[in-house]
Motif scaffolding. Structure first.
Motif, PDB file in Angstrom:
ATOM      1  N   THR A  90     -23.591 -23.815  14.579  1.00  0.00           N
ATOM      2  CA  THR A  90     -22.158 -23.574  14.388  1.00  0.00           C
ATOM      3  C   THR A  90     -21.977 -22.485  13.334  1.00  0.00           C
ATOM      4  O   THR A  90     -22.576 -22.552  12.265  1.00  0.00           O
ATOM      5  CB  THR A  90     -21.440 -24.849  13.912  1.00  0.00           C
ATOM      6  N   ILE A  91     -21.167 -21.494  13.664  1.00  0.00           N
ATOM      7  CA  ILE A  91     -20.828 -20.443  12.697  1.00  0.00           C
ATOM      8  C   ILE A  91     -19.386 -20.681  12.285  1.00  0.00           C
ATOM      9  O   ILE A  91     -18.448 -20.318  12.995  1.00  0.00           O
ATOM     10  CB  ILE A  91     -21.016 -19.043  13.297  1.00  0.00           C
ATOM     11  N   GLY A  92     -19.206 -21.341  11.149  1.00  0.00           N
ATOM     12  CA  GLY A  92     -17.895 -21.807  10.722  1.00  0.00           C
ATOM     13  C   GLY A  92     -17.959 -23.299  10.468  1.00  0.00           C
ATOM     14  O   GLY A  92     -19.027 -23.918  10.557  1.00  0.00           O
ATOM     15  N   SER A  93     -16.822 -23.899  10.205  1.00  0.00           N
ATOM     16  CA  SER A  93     -16.783 -25.327   9.907  1.00  0.00           C
ATOM     17  C   SER A  93     -16.812 -26.161  11.190  1.00  0.00           C
ATOM     18  O   SER A  93     -16.110 -25.853  12.147  1.00  0.00           O
ATOM     19  CB  SER A  93     -15.505 -25.651   9.122  1.00  0.00           C
ATOM     20  N   ASN A  94     -17.624 -27.217  11.188  1.00  0.00           N
ATOM     21  CA  ASN A  94     -17.637 -28.144  12.329  1.00  0.00           C
ATOM     22  C   ASN A  94     -16.935 -29.458  11.987  1.00  0.00           C
ATOM     23  O   ASN A  94     -17.070 -30.451  12.697  1.00  0.00           O
ATOM     24  CB  ASN A  94     -19.064 -28.419  12.801  1.00  0.00           C
ATOM     25  N   LYS A  95     -16.171 -29.437  10.900  1.00  0.00           N
ATOM     26  CA  LYS A  95     -15.473 -30.640  10.450  1.00  0.00           C
ATOM     27  C   LYS A  95     -14.514 -31.146  11.529  1.00  0.00           C
ATOM     28  O   LYS A  95     -13.695 -30.402  12.052  1.00  0.00           O
ATOM     29  CB  LYS A  95     -14.691 -30.342   9.161  1.00  0.00           C
ATOM     30  N   GLY A  96     -14.640 -32.429  11.860  1.00  0.00           N
ATOM     31  CA  GLY A  96     -13.762 -33.043  12.843  1.00  0.00           C
ATOM     32  C   GLY A  96     -14.122 -32.742  14.286  1.00  0.00           C
ATOM     33  O   GLY A  96     -13.438 -33.207  15.198  1.00  0.00           O
ATOM     34  N   LEU A  97     -15.186 -32.004  14.516  1.00  0.00           N
ATOM     35  CA  LEU A  97     -15.604 -31.655  15.876  1.00  0.00           C
ATOM     36  C   LEU A  97     -16.847 -32.480  16.219  1.00  0.00           C
ATOM     37  O   LEU A  97     -17.975 -32.075  15.941  1.00  0.00           O
ATOM     38  CB  LEU A  97     -15.880 -30.156  15.980  1.00  0.00           C
ATOM     39  N   LEU A 142     -20.091 -31.254  17.797  1.00  0.00           N
ATOM     40  CA  LEU A 142     -20.963 -30.371  17.025  1.00  0.00           C
ATOM     41  C   LEU A 142     -21.676 -31.100  15.886  1.00  0.00           C
ATOM     42  O   LEU A 142     -22.285 -30.466  15.024  1.00  0.00           O
ATOM     43  CB  LEU A 142     -20.151 -29.210  16.439  1.00  0.00           C
ATOM     44  N   ALA A 143     -21.610 -32.415  15.903  1.00  0.00           N
ATOM     45  CA  ALA A 143     -22.161 -33.198  14.796  1.00  0.00           C
ATOM     46  C   ALA A 143     -23.646 -32.936  14.572  1.00  0.00           C
ATOM     47  O   ALA A 143     -24.134 -32.995  13.436  1.00  0.00           O
ATOM     48  CB  ALA A 143     -21.931 -34.692  15.057  1.00  0.00           C
ATOM     49  N   ASP A 144     -24.374 -32.649  15.637  1.00  0.00           N
ATOM     50  CA  ASP A 144     -25.816 -32.445  15.516  1.00  0.00           C
ATOM     51  C   ASP A 144     -26.210 -30.978  15.393  1.00  0.00           C
ATOM     52  O   ASP A 144     -27.403 -30.662  15.320  1.00  0.00           O
ATOM     53  CB  ASP A 144     -26.536 -33.056  16.731  1.00  0.00           C
ATOM     54  N   ALA A 145     -25.222 -30.085  15.392  1.00  0.00           N
ATOM     55  CA  ALA A 145     -25.516 -28.651  15.290  1.00  0.00           C
ATOM     56  C   ALA A 145     -25.317 -28.186  13.858  1.00  0.00           C
ATOM     57  O   ALA A 145     -24.208 -28.274  13.325  1.00  0.00           O
ATOM     58  CB  ALA A 145     -24.613 -27.862  16.234  1.00  0.00           C
ATOM     59  N   PRO A 146     -26.361 -27.719  13.184  1.00  0.00           N
ATOM     60  CA  PRO A 146     -26.199 -27.266  11.794  1.00  0.00           C
ATOM     61  C   PRO A 146     -25.255 -26.071  11.708  1.00  0.00           C
ATOM     62  O   PRO A 146     -25.064 -25.344  12.693  1.00  0.00           O
ATOM     63  CB  PRO A 146     -27.618 -26.880  11.393  1.00  0.00           C
ATOM     64  N   VAL A 147     -24.651 -25.877  10.556  1.00  0.00           N
ATOM     65  CA  VAL A 147     -23.817 -24.701  10.333  1.00  0.00           C
ATOM     66  C   VAL A 147     -24.697 -23.590   9.770  1.00  0.00           C
ATOM     67  O   VAL A 147     -25.766 -23.847   9.195  1.00  0.00           O
ATOM     68  CB  VAL A 147     -22.641 -24.994   9.379  1.00  0.00           C
ATOM     69  N   LEU A 148     -24.241 -22.362   9.943  1.00  0.00           N
ATOM     70  CA  LEU A 148     -25.044 -21.203   9.541  1.00  0.00           C
ATOM     71  C   LEU A 148     -25.489 -21.281   8.088  1.00  0.00           C
ATOM     72  O   LEU A 148     -26.640 -20.968   7.764  1.00  0.00           O
ATOM     73  CB  LEU A 148     -24.244 -19.920   9.779  1.00  0.00           C
ATOM     74  N   ALA A 149     -24.582 -21.719   7.212  1.00  0.00           N
ATOM     75  CA  ALA A 149     -24.908 -21.779   5.782  1.00  0.00           C
ATOM     76  C   ALA A 149     -26.090 -22.689   5.489  1.00  0.00           C
ATOM     77  O   ALA A 149     -26.767 -22.536   4.460  1.00  0.00           O
ATOM     78  CB  ALA A 149     -23.681 -22.246   4.993  1.00  0.00           C
ATOM     79  N   ASP A 150     -26.354 -23.648   6.402  1.00  0.00           N
ATOM     80  CA  ASP A 150     -27.438 -24.610   6.177  1.00  0.00           C
ATOM     81  C   ASP A 150     -28.805 -24.094   6.621  1.00  0.00           C
ATOM     82  O   ASP A 150     -29.824 -24.726   6.320  1.00  0.00           O
ATOM     83  CB  ASP A 150     -27.149 -25.923   6.914  1.00  0.00           C
TER      84      ASP A 150
END
Length: 340
Positions: free
Chosen positions: A229-236, A239-247
């Motif tokens: 995920t590129i951006g916030s996955n909060k509340g989605l 996308l719970a199992d997809a890390p965000v770019l910052a991670d």
């Protein structure tokens, strides 16, 4: 002399009455768009998310402006060609465009080949949506997690699908390649994002990145797997199992990841050519805001998986200016990615 003064005054009065001066009633009349035909340009082929957003917006905007609004698809170079065209259009309110803001701004930041426009000069109407981008793959593909992509050691590079430079798909593919040192390449030439997605599903390419709303149905069906995920996955939840770019970036590149995330979240926005009359720009801005903040319209858009995230034209213009002042390290990354 008194006679000449009287004649001059009379002539000036006649000019005002007949509408022949630079501030005539005829010019003022042009501020309104009632009865006019307005082109809403979509810089991509029919059938994709941008086309859907535009076709939902056009009839409602037409009602507010008492005009006819037609959607015109002008694909090419991931949106750059249509953007160049808009930059030279008559600023009379009859030509607008739906921009992919990440590609629109990113191409300009990088000095990408073909860019002939000044990003800050456009007459921004407002933002329609802002979502994270999601990199997905086919459930039948060779990658199960983003870690698998990062650790690719095979003879062939990981293939990202994209319509062309100027699109989110292209931007994400080239930036992730440079930012994370991936063994990857971007395959361009797809006429629509949906066609690029089908390329992933058929195994011709490996990964596809675009907005969450455009990826949601594939994720819900289980045909696709979200990897990043590129951006916030909060509340989605999908996308719970997809890390965000910052991670997934090393600490020394967190600022670059943040800069790219901010660019992605600039979203989709409507704009007119440079130099529109302030009164006319305000007229269209108010009509746009009334449409896209109407609860019924927002609900219908949500049901069609085209969520609305409104921002005013003033806020969009301010955001553009901020993004055009992105850190030099990020600009350098984009220039390298685009080969500029």
């Amino acid at each position: 002399m008194r006679l000449l003064s009287t004649l001059a005054a009379g002539a000036a009065a006649m000019l005002v009455l007949t509408g022949c001066t630079g501030t005539s009633a005829a010019d003022d009349h042009k501020v309104g768009l009632a009865g006019e035909t307005i082109e809403l340009i979509v810089p991509f082929a029919p059938g994709g998310g941008y086309d859907s957003y535009a076709r939902m917006l056009a009839p409602e905007l037409a009602k507010e402006l008492h005009a006819t609004v037609i959607v015109v698809n002008k694909p090419g170079a991931g949106g750059v060609l249509a953007t160049n065209e808009l930059s030279k259009a008559e600023p009379d309110g009859t030509t607008l465009a739906l921009f992919n803001m990440p590609g629109h701004i990113g191409s300009a930041l990088a000095g990408a080949p073909g860019v002939q426009y000044d990003v800050n000069s456009f007459s921004y109407i407002g933002r329609l949506s802002s979502e994270p981008d999601v990199v997905l793959t086919s459930k039948k593909g060779k990658y199960d997690t983003w870690k698998d992509v990062m650790q690719e050691k095979g003879p062939e590079p990981t293939r990202f699908a994209a319509t062309g430079p100027g699109s989110n798909e292209y931007m994400d593919g080239v930036v992730l390649h440079s930012l994370l040192g991936l063994k990857s390449k971007v395959i361009t030439g797809y006429s629509t994002s949906n066609e690029a997605y089908l390329g992933v599903m058929s195994g011709v390419v490996d990964l596809h990145s675009r907005s969450y709303g455009s990826q949601e149905s594939a994720l819900k069906s289980g045909d696709a797997v979200p990897l990043l995920t590129i951006g916030s996955n909060k509340g989605l939840d999908l996308l719970a199992d997809a890390p965000v770019l910052a991670d997934v970036v090393p600490p020394q590149k967190e600022a670059l990841a943040r800069a790219h995330t901010e660019l992605v979240e600039s979203g989709r926005a409507i704009a007119g050519p440079p130099g529109m009359k302030p009164e006319q720009l305000e007229l269209i801005r108010k009509a746009f805001e009334k449409v896209v903040t109407d609860p019924g319209y927002v609900a219908a858009a949500e049901e069609a998986r085209r969520p609305i995230s409104f921002a005013s034209g003033e806020d969009v213009a301010e955001n553009v200016e901020e993004l055009m002042n992105s850190p030099q390290d990020y600009v350098d990354l984009l220039e390298k990615a685009y080969g500029a």
